[in-house]
Design a protein around this motif. Structure first.
Motif, PDB file in Angstrom:
ATOM      1  N   ILE A 390       6.918   0.163 -43.022  1.00  0.00           N
ATOM      2  CA  ILE A 390       7.728  -0.170 -41.861  1.00  0.00           C
ATOM      3  C   ILE A 390       8.078   1.088 -41.064  1.00  0.00           C
ATOM      4  CG2 ILE A 390       9.981   0.020 -43.001  1.00  0.00           C
ATOM      5  CD1 ILE A 390      10.779  -2.517 -41.406  1.00  0.00           C
ATOM      6  N   ALA A 391       8.067   0.959 -39.740  1.00  0.00           N
ATOM      7  CA  ALA A 391       8.424   2.085 -38.878  1.00  0.00           C
ATOM      8  C   ALA A 391       9.946   2.231 -38.853  1.00  0.00           C
ATOM      9  CB  ALA A 391       7.893   1.852 -37.468  1.00  0.00           C
ATOM     10  N   VAL A 392      10.432   3.429 -39.097  1.00  0.00           N
ATOM     11  CA  VAL A 392      11.878   3.698 -39.140  1.00  0.00           C
ATOM     12  C   VAL A 392      12.328   4.250 -37.797  1.00  0.00           C
ATOM     13  CG1 VAL A 392      13.707   5.017 -40.255  1.00  0.00           C
ATOM     14  CG2 VAL A 392      11.792   4.141 -41.614  1.00  0.00           C
ATOM     15  N   GLU A 396      18.301   5.172 -34.084  1.00  0.00           N
ATOM     16  CA  GLU A 396      19.125   3.970 -34.134  1.00  0.00           C
ATOM     17  C   GLU A 396      19.809   3.793 -35.479  1.00  0.00           C
ATOM     18  OE1 GLU A 396      16.872   0.600 -32.976  1.00  0.00           O
ATOM     19  OE2 GLU A 396      16.315   1.415 -31.015  1.00  0.00           O
ATOM     20  N   ILE A 397      19.143   4.226 -36.536  1.00  0.00           N
ATOM     21  CA  ILE A 397      19.701   4.024 -37.877  1.00  0.00           C
ATOM     22  C   ILE A 397      20.624   5.171 -38.305  1.00  0.00           C
ATOM     23  CG2 ILE A 397      17.927   5.177 -39.291  1.00  0.00           C
ATOM     24  CD1 ILE A 397      17.996   2.730 -41.128  1.00  0.00           C
TER      25      ILE A 397
END
Length: 618
Positions: A390-392, A396-397
């Protein structure tokens, strides 16, 4: 040979090249030059997926007078879906032909709008037989100047009962035209049309299987009739990335299987003739955009489905006509891709597998329905790969990382992984813990039955319960689980297999939680209405038939909980009826993407809205 060598005009070559087509298929290589260079009629025998639309569409486009607004070509197709697909393809092929106007007409849509579209000048009309008859009877379409008449999938139109309509349409059109008849098979009725309405037609038959057919793996699975649906689910679960079409014989069976899959948490929906046009369009839009993972369809409704990424065609039942199998399997392995076409059969049907093998010139591979451990392993690997790849979104996180790091500070990497897998996987493991062998010939005991989403329910310590609230009270699956958990003071995740109806609902809990729920709900009220929770005595939940779930004394609970299979149903201990409600299953869904992961869907037969949040179910 390339398309540029066939004699087509430059705007068409440009559009075809942009679409990525370089070399014509066998039917295209023979039909296009013939139609371009001859005025005589043509019969083309080729299976679905061989490129028939371009075979007749490109030479017709090549011959259209763009300065003339009268109808010059009429194309008749058996279904709305196929008609729309043909028109879409022709518009793509004619992208650079300024002034080209193609109109599609079919039942289930506004005839007045279609009449307006035709009145503006339609050089090509693509129509279903019934709607074309309506327009001819009203005098709203003129076909006296057409140069081309195409009957696409003529065998299917006759199978659907359009014989009289086709005869009338053919008699209405001028004799001086080129008739192009395309069919996968040549039964006597199709031959009659060719003999009666076509003048010494040239016949093209593509005997060699297309490349797409060569890229299809054909499999069969032997199962007991009672296990057919369970085997279907097992195969779906074993293929987490499946994007498939499930074929059923009848509209009723199609709707039934779709509702069962939705109820069991799969991202599925039905496509059949009883749906309105708006519903059909909605289902197909979601399927083409891949927000819908499994399409359950009848053979007729699936005509015109042209989606290149289909990975699996699943034949829930063999078609009545074995030749229909080629149409079904042709929905996968398109555009050079590979695909799988599989069949569920019982012992009595096995001889028909040999018939199909002779017809397609390929041998079926006998498949083994995977065991529970194999399914869990496959799903686990799929989940881990999905997380790994999955692309992180770092920016944003980032604001949330300090809190997460603090919460995980005392846990090792191994512990984090274990907890993560437990959150995502526990219910799936629970479902398959005691999974039985579904392969025909496997030894089974009387207790070895899978019921709904839980195995060996009668021995698993799981209790089915009733509550007199539902969608009219504003509850969906998640909200009801939260509400029960809050009142009973247990984790909402313990509330499983919810079936939310209009005025009442059913749910499962571990037997240990049944008494706390009963105790805490004794004085519970919602909007000044007493809330009643009852324990059910499960008599084969998930396998019962039309009897539904009943209270003691046989009083049906608002239509009951309808399930397919053998008799049974459940009885309540005490209490009275709590109102009507729908007999349809609620749309509890997996969150899509794989079998059990990713985005949800909305069923045309469900009362649930698309935006409703759903509890993950495995």
């Amino acid at each position: 040979m390339t398309f540029s060598e066939l004699g087509l005009i430059e705007p068409i070559i440009k559009a075809v090249t942009e679409l990525g087509y370089e070399n014509p298929t066998p039917i295209q290589a023979e039909a296009i030059p013939y139609v371009l260079n001859n005025n005589t009629d043509l019969v083309g025998l080729a299976q679905t997926g061989t490129g028939k639309t371009a075979a007749f569409g490109l030479p017709i486009l090549n011959s259209i007078d763009l300065d003339n607004r009268s109808t010059q070509a009429l194309i008749i197709a058996p279904t709305r879906e196929l008609g729309v697909q043909i028109a879409n393809d022709l518009n793509k092929f004619g992208k650079y032909m300024r002034g080209l106007n193609i109109v599609t007409v079919y039942g289930g849509a506004s005839i007045m709008t279609q009449i307006k579209d035709i009145s503006r000048g339609a050089q090509i009309i693509v129509a279903t037989p019934g709607r074309m008859m309506d327009l001819l009877e009203r005098g709203k379409v003129k076909v006296n100047e057409i140069k081309f008449l195409v009957l696409d999938e003529a065998d299917e139109m006759l199978n659907m009962g359009f014989k009289e309509d086709i005869d009338t349409i053919l008699k209405t059109t001028p004799k001086e035209k080129q008739t192009l008849l395309f069919s996968a098979t040549m039964p006597s009725e199709v031959r009659r049309i060719a003999n009666q309405y076509m003048h010494e037609p040239h016949e093209i038959a593509v005997a060699k299987q297309s490349q797409s057919a060569e890229n299809i793996i054909h499999q069969y699975y032997e199962v007991h009739e009672r296990d057919r649906y369970l085997a279907l689910k097992r195969i779906i679960d074993y293929n987490p990335s499946i994007f498939g079409i499930i074929f059923c014989r009848t509209r009723h069976e199609t709707q039934d299987i779709a509702e069962k899959l939705i109820k069991d948490g799969y991202n599925a929906d039905a496509l059949h003739g009883d749906l309105s046009q708006a519903q059909r369009d909605s289902v197909m839009k979601r399927y083409r955009s891949r927000t819908l993972q499994l399409l359950v369809a009848t053979d007729v409704a699936a005509r015109g489905i042209d989606v290149n990424e289909v990975t699996h065609v699943l034949n829930y039942n063999l078609p009545d006509d074995v030749e229909v199998y080629t149409h079904r399997s042709g929905r996968t392995a398109r555009a050079g891709k590979h695909g799988v076409s599989l069949i569920l059969v019982n012992t009595r049907e096995f001889s028909r597998i040999r018939q199909i093998e002779k017809m397609i010139g390929k041998q079926f591979i006998k498949g083994t329905i995977p065991h529970g451990f194999e399914v869990c392993e496959k799903q686990l690997i799929h989940l881990v790969n999905k997380v790994h790849d999955i692309a992180v979104s770092e920016d944003e996180i980032a604001p949330y990382l300090p809190v997460a790091n603090e919460l995980f500070a005392e846990m090792s990497k191994e512990d984090v992984i274990k907890h993560f897998l437990s959150v995502e996987f526990n219910r799936f493991l629970e479902y398959y813990r005691n999974a039985v062998d579904l392969n025909q010939g496997a030894k089974r005991t009387a207790g070895d039955r899978e019921h709904g989403k839980t195995l060996n329910l009668s021995n698993s310590g799981t209790q089915r319960m009733f509550i007199n609230v539902g969608t009219t009270d504003g509850f969906d699956d998640n909200q009801l689980a939260d509400y029960i958990g809050d009142v009973a003071k247990i984790a909402p995740s313990q509330i499983r297999q919810l079936s939310v109806r209009d005025k009442f609902s059913f749910f499962n809990v571990d037997a240990a939680h049944a008494d706390p729920i009963l105790t805490n709900f004794k004085k519970e009220k919602l909007n000044n209405r007493p809330i009643r929770v009852d324990v059910t005595e499960d008599r084969g939940h998930g396998g019962g038939g039309g009897g539904g779930e009943r209270r003691s004394g046989g009083e049906r609970q608002g239509g009951g909980e309808r399930r397919s299979g053998g008799g049974g149903g459940s009885s309540y201990r005490g209490g009275s009826s709590n109102g009507g409600g729908s007999s349809r299953s609620s749309s509890s869904r997996r969150d899509g993407g794989g079998s059990g992961y990713g985005g949800g869907s909305s069923s045309s037969s469900s009362s649930a809205s698309t935006g409703e949040k759903r509890r993950k179910k495995y």
